[in-house]
Each structure stands twice: as structure tokens, then as C-alpha cells.
Design a protein around this motif. Structure first.
Motif, PDB file in Angstrom:
ATOM      1  N   GLU A  60      14.690 -13.344  60.144  1.00  0.00           N
ATOM      2  CA  GLU A  60      15.463 -12.998  61.333  1.00  0.00           C
ATOM      3  C   GLU A  60      15.088 -11.584  61.751  1.00  0.00           C
ATOM      4  O   GLU A  60      15.065 -10.668  60.937  1.00  0.00           O
ATOM      5  CB  GLU A  60      16.953 -13.092  61.028  1.00  0.00           C
ATOM      6  N   GLY A  62      16.477 -10.051  64.745  1.00  0.00           N
ATOM      7  CA  GLY A  62      17.546  -9.391  65.481  1.00  0.00           C
ATOM      8  C   GLY A  62      17.806 -10.126  66.778  1.00  0.00           C
ATOM      9  O   GLY A  62      17.326 -11.239  66.996  1.00  0.00           O
ATOM     10  N   ALA A  63      18.561  -9.496  67.650  1.00  0.00           N
ATOM     11  CA  ALA A  63      18.954 -10.116  68.916  1.00  0.00           C
ATOM     12  C   ALA A  63      17.743 -10.316  69.823  1.00  0.00           C
ATOM     13  O   ALA A  63      16.904  -9.419  69.977  1.00  0.00           O
ATOM     14  CB  ALA A  63      19.992  -9.256  69.624  1.00  0.00           C
ATOM     15  N   ALA A  64      17.669 -11.491  70.414  1.00  0.00           N
ATOM     16  CA  ALA A  64      16.574 -11.800  71.345  1.00  0.00           C
ATOM     17  C   ALA A  64      16.588 -10.844  72.532  1.00  0.00           C
ATOM     18  O   ALA A  64      15.534 -10.529  73.092  1.00  0.00           O
ATOM     19  CB  ALA A  64      16.686 -13.253  71.808  1.00  0.00           C
ATOM     20  N   THR A  65      17.753 -10.333  72.879  1.00  0.00           N
ATOM     21  CA  THR A  65      17.865  -9.422  74.022  1.00  0.00           C
ATOM     22  C   THR A  65      17.201  -8.066  73.761  1.00  0.00           C
ATOM     23  O   THR A  65      17.021  -7.284  74.686  1.00  0.00           O
ATOM     24  CB  THR A  65      19.347  -9.201  74.385  1.00  0.00           C
ATOM     25  N   GLU A  66      16.827  -7.789  72.503  1.00  0.00           N
ATOM     26  CA  GLU A  66      16.148  -6.532  72.175  1.00  0.00           C
ATOM     27  C   GLU A  66      14.719  -6.501  72.715  1.00  0.00           C
ATOM     28  O   GLU A  66      14.124  -5.433  72.817  1.00  0.00           O
ATOM     29  CB  GLU A  66      16.117  -6.319  70.661  1.00  0.00           C
ATOM     30  N   ALA A 144      13.938 -18.402  69.546  1.00  0.00           N
ATOM     31  CA  ALA A 144      15.278 -17.831  69.714  1.00  0.00           C
ATOM     32  C   ALA A 144      16.266 -18.912  69.276  1.00  0.00           C
ATOM     33  O   ALA A 144      16.157 -20.067  69.681  1.00  0.00           O
ATOM     34  CB  ALA A 144      15.532 -17.450  71.147  1.00  0.00           C
ATOM     35  N   GLY A 147      20.835 -16.820  69.875  1.00  0.00           N
ATOM     36  CA  GLY A 147      20.734 -15.447  70.370  1.00  0.00           C
ATOM     37  C   GLY A 147      19.905 -14.538  69.480  1.00  0.00           C
ATOM     38  O   GLY A 147      19.705 -13.367  69.800  1.00  0.00           O
ATOM     39  N   LYS A 148      19.440 -15.059  68.355  1.00  0.00           N
ATOM     40  CA  LYS A 148      18.619 -14.272  67.417  1.00  0.00           C
ATOM     41  C   LYS A 148      17.179 -14.744  67.449  1.00  0.00           C
ATOM     42  O   LYS A 148      16.899 -15.916  67.690  1.00  0.00           O
ATOM     43  CB  LYS A 148      19.143 -14.423  65.983  1.00  0.00           C
TER      44      LYS A 148
END
Length: 152
Positions: A60, A62-66, A144, A147-148
Motif C-alpha cells: 500500500e 497511500g491515498a490515490a489523491t496524493e 486504486a 481510495g488507496k
């Protein structure tokens, strides 16, 4: 006793000349310095030397939004670069330089930088943009999920 007669030979052990000792010491110091120079050029200090260039099992990140759309993010501790060419689409590559194994240290204007010898890679494709590396960065599966980002 004449020179032709046999007589016990007494040899005095002569210590090496000071210059010889100093030359030997300089050669050893030079060899040690060369070893340090090579160590500085090795993957020991710039990557997880001995560890694979790609994850052996899913990790993992982290957040896909990163990862910005149209951009990329370096996950240096995981030795991965993830790019996002379009909303919800991700591509990942090993961040371990294919030249000497150093881990890329940053992404600038879409290019991953190798701090050891200056190789540059396209963060979106893994393609070599500048050598000495000649091989592209290996692709790594990424998705993804919840969300990760999961790579490997």
C-alpha cells in the motif's frame, strides 16, 4: 683471508628505506580512498541494495489523491514512481535506476532524477531521457482500491 676463500657470510638486515615505507603507505591510502569512492558510487548508500527493484508482493502506497492528475509522485521508501495520466488511471514504475541501482531522489517537470550519475527517466512512461542508463524503468502493476494505491 682472501676474497676467494670461503668465509661465513654475515649479512646485516637493512630496514627498508624511509621512501619505500612512505610509498607503500601512500599506495595503501590511495587504495582505501578508491574503495571509498567506489562505495560512494554504489547502491549501498542510495538504495535498498540487495532488495528487488520491484515489490515481491503488493504494497500500500497511500491515498490515490496524493498523485496529481497529469503528474507523478515518488514513493522513495518503496522505490516506486506512480503517475496519473488521467483521472482514476495510474501507472507505476520502479524508482531504482537501471544503470547502477540507485534510487531516484526527486521528480522535476515529469522527470525522475538519479542522484548517482544523472540519469533521467520519464515519470509517466519509465523511458530513459538521459543516460548513462540505457534501459527503461521496469513497470509495476498498480491499482486504486478503496481510495488507496496498491502496487505489486
Amino acid at each position: 683471508m682472501s676474497a676467494s676463500q670461503s668465509s661465513p657470510s654475515y649479512r646485516r638486515e637493512v630496514p627498508p628505506a624511509r621512501r619505500t615505507v612512505l610509498k607503500g603507505a601512500a599506495a595503501l591510502a590511495g587504495a582505501a580512498g578508491a574503495g571509498l569512492t567506489l562505495a560512494a558510487c554504489s547502491t549501498e548508500t542510495n538504495s535498498g541494495a540487495g532488495s528487488p527493484a520491484v515489490p515481491a508482493e503488493p504494497v500500500e502506497l497511500g491515498a490515490a489523491t496524493e498523485v496529481p492528475v497529469g503528474g507523478a509522485k515518488l514513493f522513495r521508501e518503496r522505490k516506486l514512481i506512480v503517475s496519473c495520466p488521467a483521472e482514476g488511471q495510474y501507472k507505476a514504475f520502479s524508482a531504482q535506476c537501471t544503470h547502477a541501482g540507485c534510487v531516484l531522489d526527486k521528480i522535476v517537470e515529469g522527470e525522475g532524477n538519479c542522484p548517482c550519475h544523472g540519469s533521467r527517466f520519464d515519470a509517466a512512461t519509465g523511458k530513459v531521457l538521459r543516460g548513462p542508463a540505457t534501459d527503461p524503468l521496469p513497470a509495476v502493476p498498480v491499482r486504486a482500491e478503496g481510495g488507496k494505491l496498491i502496487a505489486g
